[in-house]
Design a protein around this motif. Structure first.
Motif, PDB file in Angstrom:
ATOM      1  N   PHE C  74       0.832  -1.205   0.000  1.00  0.00           N
ATOM      2  CA  PHE C  74       0.000   0.000   0.000  1.00  0.00           C
ATOM      3  C   PHE C  74       0.863   1.250   0.000  1.00  0.00           C
ATOM      4  CE2 PHE C  74      -4.462  -0.619   0.034  1.00  0.00           C
ATOM      5  CZ  PHE C  74      -4.704  -1.901   0.507  1.00  0.00           C
ATOM      6  N   PHE C  75       1.946   1.202   0.798  1.00  0.00           N
ATOM      7  CA  PHE C  75       2.826   2.363   0.898  1.00  0.00           C
ATOM      8  C   PHE C  75       3.421   2.687  -0.469  1.00  0.00           C
ATOM      9  CE2 PHE C  75       5.333   5.423   2.967  1.00  0.00           C
ATOM     10  CZ  PHE C  75       6.645   5.326   2.503  1.00  0.00           C
ATOM     11  N   ALA C  76       3.940   1.629  -1.109  1.00  0.00           N
ATOM     12  CA  ALA C  76       4.570   1.845  -2.414  1.00  0.00           C
ATOM     13  C   ALA C  76       3.547   2.328  -3.437  1.00  0.00           C
ATOM     14  CB  ALA C  76       5.208   0.539  -2.886  1.00  0.00           C
ATOM     15  N   ALA C  77       2.359   1.685  -3.413  1.00  0.00           N
ATOM     16  CA  ALA C  77       1.329   2.079  -4.381  1.00  0.00           C
ATOM     17  C   ALA C  77       0.901   3.522  -4.158  1.00  0.00           C
ATOM     18  CB  ALA C  77       0.123   1.147  -4.257  1.00  0.00           C
ATOM     19  N   GLY C  78       0.801   3.917  -2.859  1.00  0.00           N
ATOM     20  CA  GLY C  78       0.436   5.291  -2.560  1.00  0.00           C
ATOM     21  C   GLY C  78       1.460   6.271  -3.111  1.00  0.00           C
ATOM     22  N   LEU C  79       2.741   5.938  -2.950  1.00  0.00           N
ATOM     23  CA  LEU C  79       3.789   6.808  -3.491  1.00  0.00           C
ATOM     24  C   LEU C  79       3.678   6.885  -5.010  1.00  0.00           C
ATOM     25  CD1 LEU C  79       7.008   5.970  -1.469  1.00  0.00           C
ATOM     26  CD2 LEU C  79       5.757   8.116  -1.534  1.00  0.00           C
ATOM     27  N   ALA C  80       3.390   5.713  -5.619  1.00  0.00           N
ATOM     28  CA  ALA C  80       3.265   5.690  -7.079  1.00  0.00           C
ATOM     29  C   ALA C  80       2.133   6.604  -7.532  1.00  0.00           C
ATOM     30  CB  ALA C  80       3.026   4.252  -7.553  1.00  0.00           C
ATOM     31  N   LEU C  81       0.997   6.521  -6.822  1.00  0.00           N
ATOM     32  CA  LEU C  81      -0.151   7.397  -7.148  1.00  0.00           C
ATOM     33  C   LEU C  81       0.273   8.863  -7.125  1.00  0.00           C
ATOM     34  CD1 LEU C  81      -3.358   6.281  -5.210  1.00  0.00           C
ATOM     35  CD2 LEU C  81      -3.007   6.354  -7.651  1.00  0.00           C
ATOM     36  N   ALA C  82       0.924   9.213  -6.003  1.00  0.00           N
ATOM     37  CA  ALA C  82       1.343  10.604  -5.862  1.00  0.00           C
ATOM     38  C   ALA C  82       2.294  10.990  -6.980  1.00  0.00           C
ATOM     39  CB  ALA C  82       1.991  10.810  -4.494  1.00  0.00           C
TER      40      ALA C  82
END
Lengths: 143, 285, 643
Positions: C74-82
């Motif tokens: 989730f953390f990585a995906a959130g960074l990717a989104l941003a």
């Protein structure tokens, strides 16, 4: 029977001088009060049983009169009010006048006069009601 | 089951009562105009005649839509007198009005079209008033059922004078009386011919006439509700209100739709909305 | 009743399968494979949603996340989104968007690194009746719209051959979005919910800007900016909950009731931006430039429903407080303003958009009031509105692809030109404002709920609702009249409906039948999902009562049977067709009237828009200001109010 009790009319001025028109409208005023007989002046052919024509028929209005007559539901009667609608009156030989109302639609009651008097018009309407009843009876017999 | 009897009574008798009311309307109007006027039963002759006429139509949609208009209006009134929820009744009433508007829209006649648009403006103007009136009745009587409110003996008129006045104002629109007979009028000529009913004739027009009768009885029922605590007073109120409507009809000219809309919404907010909010201030439930 | 494990499997299925389909679509070569993937993915998702409803509908289930490294994922995906958002914001030179993305990213990083480790979520996922309700909406309507999009986009690209064909990416976004929506309704961990929330923001941004025209890009960024501000509020709420109360889970937050007022106010702010309430409605209106499947899926039936979902979830916390009242005022004000403005709106898609905003306002108002009756209304209104509005968008899209117009004035004669489509259109419109369909029934119930509030505030809301209702009847009837107007009865020769593909027919007919089914099935739906949810959270019964259900069903049957019977029996009857009355003049089928002097003139009939009264400019300006003040008041009350 109910047709006789509720004659709704459509009044069309072909090319009248408005004399007969004023007399037709006078029938609805308190002095003559045609509404006593249930007469209503609707402005709409689809609601009307009686077509009152004033003025003579000419090239411009013959199509209009035909359309109005076609848009009225059966049974219907036509009244020619005033001598111009009856036969063209004093204008019968004019180059632009085709003649009376019976040149385009079948007329059931002729009300001569210039202008036709309200008493005569109401009398004509009452006679037309009789014709209306005859037509309805004939239509029912056919079915 | 007890509520079925008032509903059936309404369905069967409202045409008779409505027709008689229409006949009285025409005679009173005539007398105001110093005429004799038609016989009392004239509206019945009119409707009977319309049923006996041949069908002339513009398209295949008008007759079914006019019939639905009649049935749904009768349903709305029946629901009202059966003690159904008044808000729901108003929504069904609107659905009924919609069918007529749709029938008028389906025809290409400009008169029919303008009549339909004006009818929508009338609905737009009147709807908030009807809904707020129902809300106020709910606040005072605790119920939205005609039967329950009538039986409870609550004097709605004393708690809701503003709402009642607003309702009478809006009634002029619903009864199609001047100055608000914008979309259709029983008078001789409209500037838009016969407005919403221009292309409807024969049986379709007969349906519309019958619907008006059902509608008028329903609206008179709504007026009666404010005086339901006393039967004679209620009937007198209904008679007086209707007489005032006829008087307004004969003494006023038609207004433009802008004035109709803005005056109705303004009066609704002041009289009906004000009355409703005053209820809270004065400690209703 | 099947076990918890089945529900857990189904949850995983619904979260992962649409995403997998999406990723496959991204790389799928060829049209046939794409069509197959879309149809199969749609069927699978629908089946999954139905299975979940059957398995877990009537119960509440909580689940741990048993997957290792899920938090890291989730953390990585959130960074990717941003990162993606930042990339686009920089590429198109939008400083405000850049600032908001960075602020959002900073807050999320702070939460993830500083707060979250201290408060691990015990039960990260859940399913209750409301989740199942939403899952049904997402899982049945969503796939149908994706299938519809196959036919729509084919016609769309045929009409705009110059636009780059990025259909694989388009369908990728649609399916990824479905996964994100399921994530929102099944997440008990608010940190996860924020991730899914932002994912839907990104999908919406990319879909609005899909055609990459100047207008599309500009509207996409407007949506992004407004939704990011909501995301920032969401992050602040998360941080507050973690630091002040040491929790990160939704159910624990709801258990705090009034003590959690500030985070609830912040979450309501996020929900209000997502649901495009005033003063944030302009992004939804601007989103109408997107292809119609986007409008149907995101901007009417699902994404904006995530916003009202959150408000309704917050209801136990904010009910009866100043925050709740502010939210109710914003909702009711939006309902009123959007309805009034819609009278003067000639663009059909914008009419649908304003109507969406208005109905969402009604749901938000119910959530703000928060009484059991009000929340029940919110739940059923979600379903009714989603089905009918989605149907309307689908039909409008089909018509748009054949007549290339969004102007209401060009919709006349539709009953002749495209009769079946017109009938479906009528079904959709009727679903929006005709009794006994659900939206009107909900409005009726909402009026009663508002009147049951003891304070005068209820009266004010009722008055707003009354005026809005009047306006609603006007603008829908106008459109209905246009569709039913028969202008040129000879136009039936041109068979335009033959070009409509099966994908579109299946989707539209399914929607129409669903709209009838949910209306007739309201007692069942209520008893199965809505009433148990209310009973669970409030301990009181709800619903309309047997008499009212009976009346509704009776009216529905009358409404279906009577017009059809009357029409069919009349068709075989005897009547004479005659011309329209135009003062006796001849009018031909092309609306030309023989006028004076032999000239033929065309009749044009245009709707009233009442511009003098209801033009958008003045009304929205005042409404924006008032609702903006209400938002500030809501946030202030969250800080200051002591329950």
């Amino acid at each position: 029977m109910s047709l006789k009790k509720s004659p709704w009319l459509l009044h069309y001025d072909g090319s009248s001088c408005n004399g007969c028109d004023i007399e037709v409208l006078a029938c609805l005023t308190p002095v003559y009060d045609a509404e006593r007989f249930g007469v209503i002046n609707t402005g709409n052919p689809r609601h009307a049983d009686l077509l009152l024509l004033t003025g003579s028929i000419n090239h411009q209005n013959e199509e209009v009169v035909r359309n109005l007559y076609a848009q009225m539901p059966e049974p219907k009667v036509v009244l020619a009010v005033g001598i111009c609608a009856t036969s063209g009156g004093v204008f019968a030989d004019c180059y632009n006048v085709k003649g009376g109302a019976d040149k385009v639609v079948p007329v059931d009651v002729y009300i001569p006069g210039c202008a036709a008097r309200p008493e005569a018009i109401i009398d004509g309407i009452v006679r037309a009601l009789g014709v209306l009843e005859q037509k309805r009876a004939a239509a029912e017999k056919k079915v | 089951m007890e509520s079925l009897i008032p509903a059936l009574t309404y369905l069967l008798l409202a045409p008779l009562a409505g027709g008689l009311l229409a006949g009285v309307d025409r005679i009173v109007s005539a007398r105001m105009q110093r005429r004799v006027g038609p016989p009392l039963l004239q509206p019945f002759y009119d409707v009977a005649k319309l049923f006996s006429k041949g069908d002339v139509e513009v398209n295949g949609l008008q007759y079914p839509l006019a019939l639905c208009h009649l049935v749904f209006m009768a349903l709305a009134g029946a629901l009202f007198f059966a003690g159904g929820d008044l808000l729901l009744v108003i929504f069904v009433f609107t659905v009924a009005a919609l069918f007529l508007v749709a029938a008028a829209f389906s025809s290409a006649s400009p008169y029919s079209f303008v009549g339909a648009e004006r009818e929508l403006i009338i609905i737009l103007a009147a709807e908030p008033a009807l809904l707020i009136a129902a809300a106020a009745i709910y606040k005072v009587a605790g119920s939205l059922s005609f039967l329950a409110v009538a039986a409870s003996g609550t004097a709605l008129i004393t708690r809701l004078p503003g709402v009642f006045l607003c309702l009478v104002y809006v009634l002029t629109m619903k009864l199609r009386k001047s100055p608000f007979d914008l979309s259709y009028s029983h008078h001789a000529h409209q500037e838009i011919v016969k407005g919403i009913t221009t292309d409807l004739g024969g049986r379709s027009l007969a349906f519309i006439e019958l619907t008006h009768w059902y509608e008028n009885i329903f609206l008179m029922g709504l007026v009666y509700l404010f005086f339901a605590f006393s039967l004679p007073l209620g009937l007198a109120a209904v008679a007086l209100t209707y007489f005032l409507e006829v008087l307004a009809d004969n003494t006023n000219a038609r207004v433009r739709w802008q004035l109709a809309l803005s005056s109705t919404w303004g009066i609704t907010l002041l009289l009906a909305g004000g009355n409703l909010l005053a209820l809270y201030a004065l400690g209703a439930k | 009743m099947l076990t918890d494990t089945t529900v857990a499997h189904l949850l995983t299925f619904l979260l992962c399968v649409p995403l997998s389909v999406a990723l496959a679509l991204l790389v799928a070569p060829g049209v046939r494979l794409r069509n197959l993937l879309v149809r199969a993915g749609a069927a699978a998702t629908g089946a999954g949603a139905l299975a979940l409803a059957a398995a877990g509908g009537a119960g509440v289930h909580y689940f741990r996340a048993e997957v290792h490294g899920l938090e890291t994922l989730f953390f990585a995906a959130g960074l990717a989104l941003a990162g993606v958002m930042l990339g686009y914001a920089i590429k198109y030179k939008r400083p405000l968007a850049v600032a908001l993305v960075l602020a959002q990213a900073a807050l999320t990083l702070y939460f993830d690194l500083a707060c979250a480790p201290a408060v691990p979520a015990e039960r990260a996922f859940y399913s209750d009746m409301f989740s199942v309700l939403m899952a049904l909406v997402i899982g049945i309507l969503g796939p149908l719209i994706c299938v519809y999009a196959l036919g729509y986009m084919r016609d769309f690209h045929r009409h705009y051959p110059r636009l780059p064909d990025r259909r694989n990416f388009f369908f990728f976004l649609l399916f990824a979005f479905l996964s994100a929506m399921f994530g929102i309704v099944f997440s008990n961990d608010l940190g996860h919910m924020l991730f899914f929330w932002e994912a839907t923001t990104l999908c919406s941004f990319l879909l609005i800007g899909h055609t990459r025209t100047k207008e599309a890009v500009s509207n996409a960024f407007r949506a992004l900016v407004m939704n990011l501000s909501g995301g920032i509020a969401f992050s602040l709420a998360l941080i507050y909950l973690a630091r002040q109360f040491g929790i990160v889970e939704l159910d624990k937050m709801l258990a705090l009731r009034g003590a959690a007022l500030l985070p609830a106010a912040l979450l309501c702010y996020a929900a209000i931006t997502k649901a495009a309430q005033l003063p944030f409605s302009s992004w939804l209106l601007g989103a109408m430039v997107a292809p119609t499947p986007t409008s149907a899926l995101l901007h009417s039936s699902t994404m904006v429903k995530a916003g009202v979902f959150l408000v309704l979830k917050m209801a136990p916390v904010i009910a009866g407080t100043a925050v709740g009242n502010a939210v109710a005022l914003i909702g009711a004000g939006t309902f009123l303003a959007a309805s009034l403005v819609n009278i003067a709106e000639p663009n059909v898609k914008k009419v649908l958009a304003y109507s969406t905003v208005a109905n969402l306002g009604l749901i938000v108002a119910c959530g703000g009031i928060g009484s059991p009756a009000a929340v029940w209304i919110g739940l059923v209104l979600v379903v009714f509105h989603a089905v009918s509005k989605s149907l309307l968008f689908l039909v409008v899209g089909t018509v748009e692809n054949r007549f290339y117009t969004k102007d209401m004035e060009n919709y006349d004669n539709l009953i002749v030109k495209m009769p079946v489509t017109a009938l479906l259109f009528v079904c959709g419109i009727a679903g929006m404002f005709v009794a006994p369909f659900g939206v009107v029934v909900s409005k009726w119930a909402a009026m009663k709920a508002f009147l049951d509030i003891p304070s005068a505030f209820g009266g004010v809301l009722m008055i707003m609702l009354a005026y809005g209702s009047g306006a609603t009847v006007f603008y829908w009837s106008k459109l209905l009249g246009k569709i039913l107007s028969m202008r040129d009865q000879a136009d039936v020769e041109k068979k335009r409906e033959a070009t409509i593909g099966n994908d579109e027919w299946v989707a539209e007919w399914s929607h129409a039948l669903l709209s009838l089914a949910v209306c007739a099935g309201l007692p069942l739906l209520s008893a199965w999902l809505a009433e148990p949810y209310i009973m669970l959270n409030y301990g009181v019964p709800s619903g309309l009562g047997a008499f009212n259900y009976g009346v509704m069903i009776f009216l529905l049957l009358m409404l279906l049977a009577l017009p059809a019977l009357a029409y069919l029996s009349h068709r075989r009857g005897e009547y004479r067709l005659a011309d329209t009355y135009v003062c006796g003049r001849q009018m031909d089928s092309h609306l030309l009237v023989g006028g004076a002097m032999g000239a033929w003139r065309e009749i044009t009939l245009k709707n009233y828009y009442l511009d003098g009264f209801f033009s958008a400019g003045a009304i929205l300006r005042y409404a924006d200001i008032l609702c903006g003040i209400a938002i500030l008041f809501m946030l202030a009350a969250g800080v200051l109010w002591k329950a």
